[in-house]
Design a protein around this motif. Structure first.
Motif, PDB file in Angstrom:
ATOM      1  N   ASP A 120       1.244  -1.281   0.279  1.00 15.50           N
ATOM      2  CA  ASP A 120      -0.078  -0.331  -0.079  1.00 15.50           C
ATOM      3  C   ASP A 120       0.760   1.833   0.418  1.00 15.50           C
ATOM      4  N   HIS A 121       1.743   1.328  -0.616  1.00 19.08           N
ATOM      5  CA  HIS A 121       3.260   2.277  -0.047  1.00 19.08           C
ATOM      6  C   HIS A 121       2.637   3.484  -0.990  1.00 19.08           C
ATOM      7  N   PRO A 122       2.533   4.845  -0.692  1.00 19.75           N
ATOM      8  CA  PRO A 122       1.923   5.624  -1.962  1.00 19.75           C
ATOM      9  C   PRO A 122       2.274   6.077  -3.021  1.00 19.75           C
ATOM     10  N   LEU A 123       4.157   5.472  -3.058  1.00 18.09           N
ATOM     11  CA  LEU A 123       4.369   6.150  -3.950  1.00 18.09           C
ATOM     12  C   LEU A 123       4.686   4.838  -4.691  1.00 18.09           C
ATOM     13  N   ASN A 124       4.950   4.152  -4.715  1.00 19.42           N
ATOM     14  CA  ASN A 124       5.600   3.098  -5.371  1.00 19.42           C
ATOM     15  C   ASN A 124       5.154   1.274  -4.562  1.00 19.42           C
TER      16      ASN A 124
ATOM     17  N   ALA B  50       5.469  14.629  10.176  1.00 18.19           N
ATOM     18  CA  ALA B  50       4.878  13.034   9.541  1.00 18.19           C
ATOM     19  C   ALA B  50       4.608  12.899   8.251  1.00 18.19           C
ATOM     20  N   GLY B  51       5.580  12.416   6.941  1.00 17.45           N
ATOM     21  CA  GLY B  51       4.467  12.093   5.535  1.00 17.45           C
ATOM     22  C   GLY B  51       4.960  10.939   5.749  1.00 17.45           C
ATOM     23  N   SER B  52       5.188  10.178   6.228  1.00 16.14           N
ATOM     24  CA  SER B  52       4.581   8.653   6.522  1.00 16.14           C
ATOM     25  C   SER B  52       3.490   8.988   6.233  1.00 16.14           C
ATOM     26  N   CYS B  53       2.991   7.366   5.438  1.00 10.84           N
ATOM     27  CA  CYS B  53       1.813   6.817   5.453  1.00 10.84           C
ATOM     28  C   CYS B  53       2.448   4.808   5.475  1.00 10.84           C
ATOM     29  N   SER B  54       3.096   4.852   5.952  1.00 11.09           N
ATOM     30  CA  SER B  54       3.711   3.343   6.819  1.00 11.09           C
ATOM     31  C   SER B  54       2.759   2.957   8.156  1.00 11.09           C
ATOM     32  N   ALA B  55       2.442   1.804   7.767  1.00 11.61           N
ATOM     33  CA  ALA B  55       1.824   1.061   9.145  1.00 11.61           C
ATOM     34  C   ALA B  55       3.049   1.574  10.160  1.00 11.61           C
TER      35      ALA B  55
ATOM     36  N   SER C 286      -0.115  14.372  -6.019  1.00 13.76           N
ATOM     37  CA  SER C 286      -0.728  14.610  -4.525  1.00 13.76           C
ATOM     38  C   SER C 286       0.150  14.084  -3.406  1.00 13.76           C
ATOM     39  N   GLY C 287       1.769  12.742  -3.650  1.00 15.54           N
ATOM     40  CA  GLY C 287       2.566  13.277  -3.227  1.00 15.54           C
ATOM     41  C   GLY C 287       3.482  14.021  -2.619  1.00 15.54           C
ATOM     42  N   HIS C 288       3.978  14.950  -3.959  1.00 16.58           N
ATOM     43  CA  HIS C 288       4.943  16.157  -3.445  1.00 16.58           C
ATOM     44  C   HIS C 288       4.328  17.369  -3.729  1.00 16.58           C
TER      45      HIS C 288
ATOM     46  N   GLU D  59      11.191  10.539   1.841  1.00 17.67           N
ATOM     47  CA  GLU D  59      10.220  11.751   0.711  1.00 17.67           C
ATOM     48  C   GLU D  59      10.924  12.444   1.721  1.00 17.67           C
ATOM     49  N   THR D  60       9.189  12.556   2.759  1.00 16.43           N
ATOM     50  CA  THR D  60       9.633  13.948   3.295  1.00 16.43           C
ATOM     51  C   THR D  60      10.557  14.253   4.267  1.00 16.43           C
ATOM     52  N   SER D  61      12.067  13.196   4.612  1.00 20.49           N
ATOM     53  CA  SER D  61      13.349  14.399   4.926  1.00 20.49           C
ATOM     54  C   SER D  61      13.364  14.679   3.849  1.00 20.49           C
TER      55      SER D  61
HETATM   56  N1  LIG Z   1      -2.124  12.039   3.724  1.00 14.29           N
HETATM   57  C1  LIG Z   1      -2.014  11.735   1.832  1.00 14.29           C
HETATM   58  N2  LIG Z   1      -1.908  11.340   0.916  1.00 14.29           N
HETATM   59  C2  LIG Z   1      -1.643  11.182  -0.478  1.00 14.29           C
HETATM   60  N3  LIG Z   1       0.131  11.012   0.020  1.00 14.29           N
HETATM   61  C3  LIG Z   1       0.100  11.276   1.478  1.00 14.29           C
HETATM   62  C4  LIG Z   1      -0.551  11.731   2.295  1.00 14.29           C
HETATM   63  N4  LIG Z   1       0.082  12.070   3.575  1.00 14.29           N
HETATM   64  C5  LIG Z   1       1.722  11.725   3.108  1.00 14.29           C
HETATM   65  N5  LIG Z   1       1.799  11.598   1.464  1.00 14.29           N
HETATM   66  C6  LIG Z   1       2.560  10.822   0.493  1.00 14.29           C
HETATM   67  O1  LIG Z   1       3.329   9.868   0.887  1.00 14.29           O
HETATM   68  C7  LIG Z   1       4.560   9.572   0.523  1.00 14.29           C
HETATM   69  C8  LIG Z   1       5.259   8.825   1.855  1.00 14.29           C
HETATM   70  O2  LIG Z   1       7.012   8.775   1.773  1.00 14.29           O
HETATM   71  P1  LIG Z   1       7.846   8.996   2.821  1.00 14.29           P
HETATM   72  O3  LIG Z   1       7.505  10.089   3.000  1.00 14.29           O
HETATM   73  O4  LIG Z   1       8.758   8.244   1.629  1.00 14.29           O
HETATM   74  O5  LIG Z   1       7.142   8.152   3.953  1.00 14.29           O
HETATM   75  P2  LIG Z   1       7.806   6.326   3.592  1.00 14.29           P
HETATM   76  O6  LIG Z   1       9.460   6.403   4.052  1.00 14.29           O
HETATM   77  O7  LIG Z   1       6.953   5.251   4.697  1.00 14.29           O
HETATM   78  O8  LIG Z   1       8.439   5.485   2.465  1.00 14.29           O
HETATM   79  C9  LIG Z   1       5.325  10.993   0.048  1.00 14.29           C
HETATM   80  O9  LIG Z   1       4.984  11.351  -0.607  1.00 14.29           O
HETATM   81  C10 LIG Z   1       4.073  11.922   1.523  1.00 14.29           C
HETATM   82  O10 LIG Z   1       3.636  13.623   1.344  1.00 14.29           O
END
Ligand SMILES: Nc1ncnc2c1ncn2[C@@H]1O[C@H](COP(=O)(O)OP(=O)(O)O)[C@@H](O)[C@H]1O
Ligand SMILES: O=C(O)[C@@H](O)C(=O)COP(=O)(O)O
Length: 426
Positions: free
Chosen positions: A145-149, A263-268, A337-339, A366-368
């Motif tokens: 379910d990773h938002p980007l990959n 925080a911008g990670s959506c990981s579990a 959305s991610g960017h 990516e957030t970092s």
């Molecule tokens: N509510 C959200 N909806 C969609 N994308 C989001 C949301 N919150 C964060 N993101 C995006 O999801 C991505 C998470 O990736 P990342 O920061 O690398 O986290 P991880 O370390 O968990 O992989 C980022 O591009 C972030 O901007």
């Protein structure tokens, strides 16, 4: 002093994870953000980890940036360059693990590249080329379910082959268990057969010690912190490393100032950590729809944090569940959305620093990357470990003055990570 080991990391959390592992295993290490400006004074070290933000960019852009970093590292004496990828093999069918690995190998004159994301300390193991994350096949783990990959295939030979020009082979566990000579013989046989990269099985640290010893005899390898451990231990055994953990004492000096978590990670793991943080500090959950609609949500977040931060740490999070992320992406697109959210969280982080935050935890790779770039921090000393894969970082040459940061990979850390991190960042 020439460096012994160079590394190019495909994101900033991954870079700090590797720098932590190298330090713990006997190499004095520094983490730079991109290729450092010649005017930046770096300490004498055994290893340099150049952090790039190339995991989710176009393959040709990633290849270009990684090749330049390789050239820079070789110029500083690196005999071996490790391309640091995620222990969950984060990529797409377009790359960037395959294209960058092949380009680095070509730049270094060829040879089959040993590749393994195994990192047993955090539950990442590889068997018969299949990656397991805490006992689950990659495609059944939260990485699906990773938002980007999103990762939908646990067979890394297949995953890597889809993004490589050359053939991809396997070094199986039986060969790894037989020791360095057997691995070297297999690598040589694969090279003779024209195979450009070989996924190596590894379950235990002893497997990574074997792989590190063999990789060191080649110019380039690709892997996560587990392979870093193998390379570092091989270098330490050879007696060439200067001393363990140089930089750690300096990195621990208190900086004072205010503290915040973005925080911008959506990981579990991050979603759980945010729930736990809510019990002990104020947590603002951003509305992703409003973030994409304009700057009002950012301004509201900065004002919310500004009202509370002088009395204790605050948390600002864009993080959301897979269902919420999917809905947002369906409306606005995955990358857009991610960017947009990365840019918003970076703005919030930099505004908090402008208001006196000197101790900053960022969750998400990516957030970092976006936050550290916005703050224009050029490099980090590596401090003590907060959790496997996450050290305290102390800035070098930071325009805002000395700061302590923790760049947390989304999936790393225990449930109480945020309080544990702040307790170590004084
Ligand atoms: N509510 C959200 N909806 C969609 N994308 C989001 C949301 N919150 C964060 N993101 C995006 O999801 C991505 C998470 O990736 P990342 O920061 O690398 O986290 P991880 O370390 O968990 O992989 C980022 O591009 C972030 O901007
Ligand atoms: O190898 C790992 O798992 C980490 O070092 C890593 O690369 C983290 O990436 P993100 O989960 O995107 O932070």
């Amino acid at each position: 002093m020439p460096i012994l080991l160079g590394s190019i990391a495909d994101d900033y959390t991954g870079a700090s994870d590797l720098a932590n592992t190298l330090t713990k295993n006997g190499l004095a290490t520094v983490q730079t953000i991109g290729i450092p400006d010649p005017s930046l004074a770096l300490p004498d070290v055994d290893a340099v980890v150049v952090s790039l933000k190339i995991r989710s960019v176009a393959a040709d852009e990633a290849v270009d940036a990684a090749t330049k970093a390789e050239e820079w590292l070789r110029g500083r004496g690196a005999g071996h360059v490790l391309y640091k990828i995620c222990s969950t093999f984060d990529c797409t069918d377009q790359g960037n693990i395959g294209p960058v690995t092949e380009a680095l190998c070509q730049a270094a004159g060829g040879a089959t590249v040993l590749v393994t994301p195994a990192f047993p300390e955090t539950g990442r193991t590889v068997y018969l080329g299949h990656l397991f994350v805490a006992g689950q096949p990659l495609n059944e783990s939260p990485l699906k379910d990773h938002p980007l990959n999103p990762m939908h295939d646990a067979n890394l030979v297949r995953v890597m082959a889809r993004q490589s020009r050359g053939a991809v082979g396997l070094i199986d566990l039986a060969t790894v268990t037989a020791g360095p000579s057997a691995v070297k013989a297999r690598l040589d046989a694969l090279r003779a057969a024209g195979v450009s990269a070989a996924i190596a099985d590894a379950i235990f640290e002893r497997d990574l010690e074997t792989l590190g010893e063999v990789a060191l005899q080649t110019p380039v390898s690709t892997g996560a912190s587990g392979l870093g451990l193998g390379l570092a231990r091989a270098l330490a055994r050879s007696g060439r490393a200067s001393s363990a953990g140089a930089g750690t004492t300096d990195a621990m000096r208190p900086v004072g100032g205010l503290a915040a978590i973005v925080a911008g990670s959506c990981s579990a793991a991050t979603l759980r950590q945010l729930d736990i943080a809510e019990q002990s500090m104020p947590v603002l959950r951003l509305d992703p729809e409003k973030l994409l609609a304009g700057s009002d949500e950012i301004a509201a977040a900065i004002s919310w944090a500004g009202e509370r931060i002088s009395t204790g740490p605050v948390v600002v999070a864009a993080s959301a569940s897979p269902e919420v992320v999917s809905r947002l992406q369906a409306r606005h697109g995955r990358e857009a959305s991610g960017h947009a959210i990365e840019s918003a969280t970076a703005t919030i982080a930099s505004e908090l620093v402008a208001r006196g935050v000197r101790r900053l935890v960022v969750a998400g790779g990516e957030t970092s990357g976006a936050a550290v770039d916005r703050l224009a921090i050029p490099a980090f000393l590596i401090g003590p470990e907060i959790a496997p894969g996450v050290p305290v970082l102390r800035t070098i040459g930071n325009p805002q003055g000395d700061m302590l940061l923790a760049l947390k990979s989304g999936n790393f850390g225990g449930d109480d990570f945020f309080t544990a991190a702040l307790a170590m960042m004084r």
